[in-house]
Scaffold this motif. Structure first.
Motif, PDB file in Angstrom:
ATOM      1  N   ASP A  23       0.723  -1.231  -0.029  1.00 30.42           N
ATOM      2  CA  ASP A  23      -0.035   0.066  -0.209  1.00 30.42           C
ATOM      3  C   ASP A  23       0.833   1.326  -0.110  1.00 30.42           C
ATOM      4  OD1 ASP A  23       0.540  -0.881   2.734  1.00 30.42           O
ATOM      5  OD2 ASP A  23      -0.468   0.652   3.434  1.00 30.42           O
ATOM      6  N   GLU A  24       2.214   0.961   0.428  1.00 33.48           N
ATOM      7  CA  GLU A  24       2.984   2.347   0.629  1.00 33.48           C
ATOM      8  C   GLU A  24       3.464   2.563  -0.857  1.00 33.48           C
ATOM      9  OE1 GLU A  24       5.484   2.040   3.934  1.00 33.48           O
ATOM     10  OE2 GLU A  24       4.030   0.526   4.415  1.00 33.48           O
ATOM     11  N   ASP A  66       3.042  -7.455   1.014  1.00 36.80           N
ATOM     12  CA  ASP A  66       3.151  -6.564   2.357  1.00 36.80           C
ATOM     13  C   ASP A  66       2.084  -7.145   3.323  1.00 36.80           C
ATOM     14  OD1 ASP A  66       3.811  -4.715   4.150  1.00 36.80           O
ATOM     15  OD2 ASP A  66       2.363  -3.395   3.276  1.00 36.80           O
ATOM     16  N   GLY A  68       1.222  -5.745   6.212  1.00 36.62           N
ATOM     17  CA  GLY A  68       0.361  -4.692   6.776  1.00 36.62           C
ATOM     18  C   GLY A  68      -0.366  -3.834   5.657  1.00 36.62           C
TER      19      GLY A  68
HETATM   20 CA    CA Z   1       1.882  -1.444   4.441  1.00 35.19          CA
END
Ligand code: CA
Length: 173
Positions: A23-24, A66, A68
């Motif tokens: 998500d980053e 990922d 998270g």
């Molecule tokens: Ca993340």
């Protein structure tokens, strides 16, 4: 780059496709740079749901996942992915996620790196898990006249059984 002739088989290399589920955005950009420099074709997904769609649509050779993620978390993505795919999965985790890393491995992840990771380590781990995939479904290693039966721990050379200690067998493997 076409290269005709007798050696073409040796230089023809299929490009590996990597799917980044992260998500980053800065991390995705970094991973894309590193992977493209290594010759990967790269596709990205910014969340788990999109990641699963891309995995089905793009059929990547390796997935960087990922843990998270917002919404559908990394473990949930992994579980769903494993219902229909055995694509090698490298987990991207952060420090102090020991329990969740173990959970990821138990749910079919192949390996993990801990952020921040070095690019050399990342690429080395990707190489290893992809190589493992090619041998995962085969219980034999054949190299010239040498044959290793990994299931029964037997080795032969040109059809003649070799007497090996377990250590010798492991080294040969
Ligand atoms: Ca993340």
């Amino acid at each position: 780059t076409p290269s005709a002739g007798a050696n073409s088989e040796c230089v023809t290399q299929t490009m590996s496709k990597a799917l980044i589920i992260e998500d980053e955005q800065p991390m995705r950009r970094l991973l894309r740079l590193v992977l493209e420099a290594r010759g990967y074709e790269v596709c990205e997904a910014a969340d788990g749901q999109l990641g699963l769609q891309e995995a089905a649509f793009q059929r990547p050779d390796v997935v960087l996942l990922d843990l998270g993620l917002p919404g559908l978390g990394g473990i949930a993505v992994l579980k769903r992915l494993r219902e229909w795919s055995d694509v090698p999965v490298l987990i991207l985790s952060v420090r102090d996620q020991e329990a969740v890393k173990v959970e990821a491995l138990e749910n079919g992840a192949d390996d993990y790196v801990t952020k921040p990771f070095g690019t050399a380590e990342l690429l080395a781990r990707l190489d290893v898990i992809q190589r493992r995939r090619f041998t995962r479904h085969s219980a034999e290693i054949i190299a010239g006249g040498l044959k290793l039966d990994l299931l029964h721990h037997e080795a032969s050379l040109n059809g003649q059984p070799l007497k090996l200690t377990p250590t010798e067998f492991a080294l040969l493997k």
